[in-house]
Design an enzyme around this catalytic site. Structure first.
Site, PDB file in Angstrom:
ATOM      1  N   LYS A  80       7.430   7.456  -2.069  1.00  0.00           N
ATOM      2  CA  LYS A  80       6.195   7.191  -2.682  1.00  0.00           C
ATOM      3  C   LYS A  80       5.361   8.459  -2.247  1.00  0.00           C
ATOM      4  O   LYS A  80       5.314   9.165  -1.283  1.00  0.00           O
ATOM      5  CB  LYS A  80       5.449   5.913  -2.208  1.00  0.00           C
ATOM      6  CG  LYS A  80       4.111   5.671  -2.876  1.00  0.00           C
ATOM      7  CD  LYS A  80       3.751   4.153  -2.054  1.00  0.00           C
ATOM      8  CE  LYS A  80       2.491   3.688  -2.679  1.00  0.00           C
ATOM      9  NZ  LYS A  80       2.041   2.371  -2.165  1.00  0.00           N
ATOM     10  N   SER A 156       1.108  -0.852  -5.340  1.00  0.00           N
ATOM     11  CA  SER A 156       0.826   0.407  -5.426  1.00  0.00           C
ATOM     12  C   SER A 156       1.958   1.257  -5.733  1.00  0.00           C
ATOM     13  O   SER A 156       1.943   2.330  -6.093  1.00  0.00           O
ATOM     14  CB  SER A 156      -0.312   1.071  -4.737  1.00  0.00           C
ATOM     15  OG  SER A 156       0.157   0.951  -3.263  1.00  0.00           O
ATOM     16  N   SER A 180       2.010  -3.994  -1.556  1.00  0.00           N
ATOM     17  CA  SER A 180       2.586  -2.907  -2.537  1.00  0.00           C
ATOM     18  C   SER A 180       3.720  -2.610  -2.732  1.00  0.00           C
ATOM     19  O   SER A 180       4.353  -1.721  -3.313  1.00  0.00           O
ATOM     20  CB  SER A 180       1.540  -1.805  -2.207  1.00  0.00           C
ATOM     21  OG  SER A 180       0.262  -1.854  -2.534  1.00  0.00           O
TER      22      SER A 180
END
Length: 467
Positions: A80, A156, A180
């Protein structure tokens, strides 16, 4: 990866590279080709191709010379884009941070995966500053569900879910503050692990809510998930909340299955407010495990509200200077939540922290009699990209906050959780089941996940893009 290697597990790749049957350079080239061939997924924001090629070439040369590169030899992985990657600005999904100086070094978790032989190939799309449950980024575009391109990945860590579910890499790293990792795992159909709060070091990653943030892996098999987690275990003084504990390898324990474990189904709050299919997935998992007890936890609604207060207030405090100087560069939906958080009374946060201790005590009582709890991961399958509302249990609710309906209370008290993906015949999109255990018992979560995988209840096939 190319189509002939996209579905290979991380452990199959590593076994092949270590034995000489596979070439790390070929594996990396296949991964890079697959990334280039599937831009529609919106998974990657940065690809470090030359770094990956150089590392693969070095691994191949050293394998030929007799060097054992470890359990993840030659395995491509991605992170990420809130993880530091040496030479890249740490975007954190934002417009503002891409103007920052490049990171000087990789974080501990990347270094540990590479020490186990893995090869970093790039950084992944995410919701701005991790304040997102949908996977929609206004600056880089949405990440898209590999099983149906017009549907969300969840967020996310949306790019992480898309990259693994789409066969671009076998392993990805994400962060989980309120869900997330778990929401994208459930919506995209991957296995995902949110470890105990304080288990894995977070230094070298961009924070969101320091008292709630966790880092962890995504994978398409439980064995791959456990091996990645084991490679990352260990104390690091750079994160003040990372607890110094002995290494507790979980991968060797998977063959034991769930025999002897006392497993219950979540009732009350965790059995209402969602699509019936979400609860049916939990029931299917429970049946396979022989779990019959149902337990209700007190104060869940209040705990979720308190988690919101802490999230809003800590997030706002972190971004206060950016709000003052670069407000126009925020995603408007993120900006308004941060501004609201800046106006919350400090006394609310103090009350929220008190409730946190009370709620942790409720779960401690559960784990006096049971080893794990089965809960839905999301209240529904992946909504369509851009969808703002959904009707669940006869109630219209907003999509963005309520995808975390069942994950947020678990993050609030930092419990280890594995999400397993459950596909139903005739359905393109999966559902997820959370396996929640007592603090520091990731081994219990992973053993149960492996049992569900062995029983054919949980699986994570490579998703092919379909409109």
């Amino acid at each position: 990866m190319s189509r002939d290697t996209a579905s290979l597990s991380a452990l199959a790749i590593a076994d092949g590279v270590r034995s000489g049957a596979l070439c790390a350079t070929d594996i990396v080239e296949a991964s890079l080709a697959r990334i280039a061939a599937r831009p529609e997924l919106g998974a990657f924001t940065d690809v470090v191709a030359e770094r990956a090629r150089a590392r693969a070439a070095r691994i191949d040369a050293e394998v030929e010379a007799g060097v054992d590169h470890g359990p993840l030899a030659g395995v491509p992985f991605a992170v990420k884009n809130l993880f530091d990657v040496a030479g890249l600005p740490t975007r954190a999904g934002s417009r503002i941070e891409r103007d920052a100086a490049p990171a000087a070094a990789d974080p501990p978790l990347v270094a540990r995966l590479e020490a186990a032989g893995a090869i970093l190939v790039g950084a992944l799309n995410m919701g701005e500053y991790a304040y997102d449950f949908t996977g929609e980024n206004v600056h880089d575009g949405p990440s898209r569900n590999p099983h149906a391109l017009d549907h969300m990945t969840g967020g996310s860590s949306g790019g992480s879910g898309a990259a693994v579910a789409g066969g671009l890499v076998p392993i990805a790293l994400g962060s989980d503050t309120n869900g997330s990792i778990r929401v994208p795992s459930a919506l995209c159909g991957t296995f995902g692990l949110k470890p105990t709060y304080g288990r894995l070091p977070r230094n070298g990653s961009f924070p969101f809510v320091a008292s709630l943030d966790h880092l962890g892996p995504f994978a398409r098999s439980v064995a791959d998930l456990a091996e990645a987690y084991d490679a990352m275990q260990g104390h690091d003084a750079g994160d003040p909340v990372c607890v110094e504990r002995p290494l507790e390898p979980t991968a060797p324990l998977l063959g034991g299955g769930a025999a002897g474990l006392r497993i219950a189904i979540g009732g009350g709050y965790f059995a209402r407010g969602g699509d019936p299919a979400a609860f049916a997935a939990v029931a299917r998992a429970a049946e396979a495990l022989g779990a019959r007890d149902t337990l209700s936890i007190a104060h869940v609604e209040a705990a979720r509200a308190a988690a919101y207060v802490i999230t809003m207030q800590e997030g706002a405090a972190l971004h206060l200077e950016r709000l003052r100087t670069r407000a126009a560069d925020f995603d408007p939906a993120v900006r308004v939540r941060l501004m609201a958080g800046a106006m919350l009374p400090g006394a609310w946060a103090a009350k929220a922290q008190k409730l946190r201790r009370l709620f942790a005590a409720e779960f401690a009582r559960v784990f006096e009699t049971h080893d794990a709890l089965l809960l839905p991961a999301t209240p529904c399958r992946a909504p369509r990209i851009g969808q703002e509302t959904m009707v669940l249990d006869g109630v219209e609710m907003l999509v963005r906050p309520n995808l975390g309906l069942f994950t947020q209370p678990i993050s609030f008290v930092g419990l280890p959780t594995v999400v397993v993906p459950v596909f139903e015949a005739g359905e393109r999109l999966p559902l997820g089941v959370q396996i929640v255990a007592a603090p520091w018992r990731e081994d219990v979560c992973l053993r149960i996940a492996a049992a569900l995988e062995a029983a054919g209840v949980a699986s994570a096939p490579v998703g092919e893009a379909r409109p």
